[in-house]
Design a protein around this motif. Structure first.
Motif, PDB file in Angstrom:
ATOM      1  N   ASP A 132      66.220  -7.681 -18.470  1.00  0.00           N
ATOM      2  CA  ASP A 132      66.696  -8.515 -17.374  1.00  0.00           C
ATOM      3  C   ASP A 132      66.586  -9.967 -17.826  1.00  0.00           C
ATOM      4  N   LYS A 133      66.680 -10.887 -16.898  1.00  0.00           N
ATOM      5  CA  LYS A 133      66.676 -12.297 -17.290  1.00  0.00           C
ATOM      6  C   LYS A 133      65.343 -12.753 -17.859  1.00  0.00           C
ATOM      7  N   ASP A 134      64.268 -11.986 -17.592  1.00  0.00           N
ATOM      8  CA  ASP A 134      62.936 -12.401 -18.036  1.00  0.00           C
ATOM      9  C   ASP A 134      62.428 -11.657 -19.265  1.00  0.00           C
ATOM     10  N   ASN A 135      62.686 -10.353 -19.318  1.00  0.00           N
ATOM     11  CA  ASN A 135      62.014  -9.524 -20.314  1.00  0.00           C
ATOM     12  C   ASN A 135      62.928  -8.465 -20.925  1.00  0.00           C
ATOM     13  N   ILE A 136      62.451  -7.938 -22.061  1.00  0.00           N
ATOM     14  CA  ILE A 136      63.001  -6.727 -22.661  1.00  0.00           C
ATOM     15  C   ILE A 136      62.010  -5.606 -22.362  1.00  0.00           C
ATOM     16  N   TYR A 137      62.504  -4.444 -21.949  1.00  0.00           N
ATOM     17  CA  TYR A 137      61.647  -3.314 -21.584  1.00  0.00           C
ATOM     18  C   TYR A 137      61.950  -2.131 -22.500  1.00  0.00           C
ATOM     19  N   LYS A 164      51.002 -26.477 -16.820  1.00  0.00           N
ATOM     20  CA  LYS A 164      52.107 -26.091 -17.688  1.00  0.00           C
ATOM     21  C   LYS A 164      51.653 -25.011 -18.681  1.00  0.00           C
ATOM     22  N   LYS A 165      50.437 -25.188 -19.235  1.00  0.00           N
ATOM     23  CA  LYS A 165      49.899 -24.221 -20.182  1.00  0.00           C
ATOM     24  C   LYS A 165      49.672 -22.875 -19.512  1.00  0.00           C
ATOM     25  N   LYS A 166      49.139 -22.909 -18.283  1.00  0.00           N
ATOM     26  CA  LYS A 166      48.911 -21.669 -17.537  1.00  0.00           C
ATOM     27  C   LYS A 166      50.231 -20.957 -17.266  1.00  0.00           C
ATOM     28  N   ALA A 167      51.247 -21.769 -16.934  1.00  0.00           N
ATOM     29  CA  ALA A 167      52.561 -21.184 -16.648  1.00  0.00           C
ATOM     30  C   ALA A 167      53.141 -20.523 -17.893  1.00  0.00           C
ATOM     31  N   GLU A 168      52.924 -21.175 -19.066  1.00  0.00           N
ATOM     32  CA  GLU A 168      53.427 -20.603 -20.311  1.00  0.00           C
ATOM     33  C   GLU A 168      52.711 -19.300 -20.642  1.00  0.00           C
ATOM     34  N   GLU A 169      51.379 -19.291 -20.419  1.00  0.00           N
ATOM     35  CA  GLU A 169      50.607 -18.077 -20.660  1.00  0.00           C
ATOM     36  C   GLU A 169      51.081 -16.965 -19.738  1.00  0.00           C
ATOM     37  N   HIS A 170      51.340 -17.336 -18.495  1.00  0.00           N
ATOM     38  CA  HIS A 170      51.754 -16.349 -17.513  1.00  0.00           C
ATOM     39  C   HIS A 170      53.127 -15.793 -17.841  1.00  0.00           C
ATOM     40  N   SER A 171      53.965 -16.641 -18.471  1.00  0.00           N
ATOM     41  CA  SER A 171      55.324 -16.202 -18.794  1.00  0.00           C
ATOM     42  C   SER A 171      55.350 -15.197 -19.930  1.00  0.00           C
ATOM     43  N   GLN A 172      54.201 -15.008 -20.615  1.00  0.00           N
ATOM     44  CA  GLN A 172      54.146 -14.037 -21.695  1.00  0.00           C
ATOM     45  C   GLN A 172      54.216 -12.610 -21.170  1.00  0.00           C
ATOM     46  N   GLY A 173      53.964 -12.397 -19.900  1.00  0.00           N
ATOM     47  CA  GLY A 173      54.054 -11.074 -19.298  1.00  0.00           C
ATOM     48  C   GLY A 173      54.750 -11.177 -17.974  1.00  0.00           C
ATOM     49  N   PRO A 174      55.044 -10.028 -17.348  1.00  0.00           N
ATOM     50  CA  PRO A 174      55.725 -10.040 -16.068  1.00  0.00           C
ATOM     51  C   PRO A 174      54.901 -10.760 -15.016  1.00  0.00           C
TER      52      PRO A 174
END
Length: 652
Positions: free
Chosen positions: A125-130, A30-40
């Motif tokens: 988009d649904k994930d990020n601001i660019y 879960k922690k890895k997934a959260e870290e990964h969600s910080q970027g594309p």
């Protein structure tokens, strides 16, 4: 297999241990997934702007911030590369966080200046601001300093000028950056500096309602910010002082082993200035790091400080400065010379002989320049003050004063020509007239021009494109020897502090010497009279310096015309905005420092030729009669008005 079998038949009392292990594993994932969600994610390597349909390919990471990561982003249709600030929605889920990003976007996209990172567009988009920004391939000053450890004073002047150009634009628009530091100064492919990262920028508020938030990078915070007295333009000047200190010495002025001590030093404005720094550098840093904001200099005053006016600033620096110190004096062998060397090593006897001849010539030239440098210490011309040399174009251009008058555009060309001729008087014997009479004549011409010339929104369609002589390069060494310049026909001249003038002709073999106005004697560089040896040494040194280090100031070239009388400098004057040069034939040139524009007034038969060289170094030339009849836009009119004021100042 036995081991596996034993594990499979573990007693049930170990089930709790397995459950704990599983829970830990889930938490880790879960922690890895959260870290990964910080970027594309890797699956979002291709990014699409749904509003425009444009597709981009995400490249390598360029940097990381509190909320975002910066990536290279390539437009798949055009191949254009951007620096993309990508902010996951998960990092700005709270209203105040999103408001912060929206403020940054709104503020940055309204900024348009060559020394500020350009804002192109933003989408999400649904994930990020660019946020798509100008791509600076040389990364930042922080990366350069990390490789270099310290920078030279000419480089520091080069970078500071560009930083202050961007800062002045921000302050004029009532914007504070609030996070000026090396990591926020980005460097383009052509080694131009761009101020970036406006995440903490804010609009300047009145003193009573200024923001009291402590924000920024600890080592660059000002005392008033730490004391929660609010941010102001002077807070940015303080940070600039920290930046200058860091570039010259390799570390911030208030850096300590713990933050509490750093803040104490900042509040007390307590730091050390090593004697290894030049006196002007120490004085300027000390003024910018004054404890009281009111005691700090304005950006305009910084640029008039001796650190800038009495020191060489390169117009351009090579990309090699990113990893090694530049040599602003001796040039290295060119690529063509290296190719010749390679050909000699593997070529014929004839090629080898040619190579060794070139090598010996290069060695002789370098020996001569070394000798010139040694001789400079023994050359005594005039009675100079004790301070450092000042070289190349200086100080930024400011706003000019308003135009004097507007007249009827329908005035006839013949009537205008009468005005100009009446102001000029006879053209005969101008070289023998005094500098005072030349100034008086020019003042009369320019006053008539500005009083009678109508306003216009565009330049006249006429562009004469004639050949004439003008100053393409200059160097101010008047604190020791004199003022040097190079003309468009490659003649180099020096007006020495003792009032004499010396010119090195384009053949680099003949010297003209003027002890008095209009009285010329000449001799060969191989047979220099003993009493002129010091001056010739300086003349040759400045000639070499300008040839190797300075760039031509425009696109106007001049053919060598042996029929016309020699051109030499009568007087020059520097203000805080421009350089004025007046020549023996009445040619009058004004160079504006910041934007490198130039105005040149020269003789054209019974009329005057006015040439304007714009920021792009592109020239246009008009007869003064044409301008008087048709007018010109404020871009030129303001510069003419300032040039007239400089002449009036010289006359006084």
């Amino acid at each position: 297999m036995d081991i596996l079998r034993n594990i499979a038949h573990q007693p049930t009392n170990n089930s709790k241990m397995c459950e704990q292990t599983l829970n830990k594993s889930c938490e880790f994932q879960k922690k890895k997934a959260e870290e990964h969600s910080q970027g594309p994610t890797e699956t979002s390597r291709i990014i699409t702007d749904s509003a425009t349909g444009k597709c981009y390919c995400r490249g390598k990471v360029m940097g990381k911030g509190g909320f975002a990561k910066c990536y290279e982003l390539t437009d798949l249709a055009t191949g254009k590369v951007y620096a993309a600030k990508i902010i996951p929605h998960t990092r700005v889920s709270k209203p105040h966080q999103r408001e912060k990003i929206d403020r940054e976007i709104e503020l940055h996209k309204a900024l348009h200046h060559k020394h500020i990172v350009h804002f192109y567009q933003h989408f999400e988009d649904k994930d990020n601001i660019y946020i798509l920004l100008e791509y600076c391939s040389r990364r930042s000053l922080a990366h350069i300093l990390k490789a270099r450890k310290v920078l030279t004073e000419p480089e520091v002047r080069y970078y500071l000028r560009q930083i202050m150009s961007g800062m002045r634009y921000l302050h004029e628009h009532k914007i504070l950056h609030r996070d000026l530091k090396l990591g926020n100064f980005f460097v383009s492919e052509s080694m131009e500096l761009k101020v970036g990262d406006f995440g903490l920028a804010a609009r300047l508020e009145p003193a009573g309602s200024r923001r009291k938030t402590i924000c920024g990078t600890p080592n660059y915070l000002s005392p008033e910010v730490l004391n929660k007295q609010g941010h102001c333009c002077e807070s940015d000047v303080w940070a600039l002082g920290c930046v200058m200190y860091t570039m010259l010495l390799g570390k911030p002025p208030f850096e300590t082993t713990n933050l509490k001590e750093t803040y104490r030093c900042i509040r007390e404005a307590r730091y050390t200035l090593p004697s290894t720094l030049s006196l002007p550098a120490r004085q300027l840093i000390a003024s910018m790091l004054s404890k009281s904001p009111q005691d700090r200099p304005s950006l305009e005053n910084i640029l008039t400080h001796e650190f800038f006016t009495q020191g060489f600033t390169p117009e351009h620096i090579p990309a090699s400065c990113c990893h090694s110190a530049p040599d602003f004096h001796l040039s290295s062998p060119t690529k063509s010379f290296i190719k010749k060397a390679a050909a000699a090593l593997f070529g014929s006897k004839k090629e080898k002989a040619k190579y060794y001849k070139s090598l010996n010539k290069l060695s002789r030239e370098e020996d001569e320049i070394y000798k010139l440098r040694q001789d400079l210490s023994n050359a005594a011309i005039g009675q100079p003050p004790c301070s450092q040399a000042s070289e190349d174009e200086k100080l930024p251009a400011g706003k000019s004063v308003a135009v004097v008058m507007e007249e009827n555009k329908q005035q006839s060309r013949d009537a205008v020509r009468t005005i100009v001729r009446g102001s000029l008087g006879s053209t005969e014997g101008l070289e023998d007239s005094s500098a005072t009479s030349t100034v008086t004549s020019l003042i009369s011409v320019m006053k008539s021009c500005l009083e009678k010339m109508p306003k216009a929104s565009d330049f006249p369609s006429e562009n004469l494109g004639l050949n004439f002589l003008w100053v393409t390069k200059w160097v101010d060494y008047s604190n020791k020897y004199g003022f040097g310049y190079q003309l468009s026909n490659h003649v180099v001249g020096v007006l020495f502090n003792n009032g004499t003038h010396m010119s090195l002709l384009s053949d680099r073999k003949t010297v003209h010497y003027y002890a008095d106005l209009g009285q010329c004697s000449f001799f060969s560089t191989t047979d220099v009279p003993e009493q002129f040896s010091s001056q010739v040494t300086i003349l040759k040194y400045l000639s070499h310096y300008m040839e190797e280090n300075l760039m031509d100031g425009g696109d106007v070239t001049a053919a060598v015309d042996t029929s016309r009388p020699p051109l030499y400098l009568l007087q020059w004057l520097k203000s805080d905005r421009a350089l004025m040069m007046l020549f023996n034939d009445g040619t009058f040139q004004v160079n504006f420092y910041q934007d490198h524009t130039k105005v040149i007034l020269s003789r054209l038969n019974q009329d005057h030729l006015l040439t304007y060289i714009n920021e792009e170094r592109v020239s246009t030339s008009y007869s003064l009669c044409t301008l008087l009849a048709s007018g010109c836009p404020d871009e030129l009119r303001h510069r003419l008005d300032y040039a007239l004021n400089m002449l009036l100042q010289k006359a006084d």
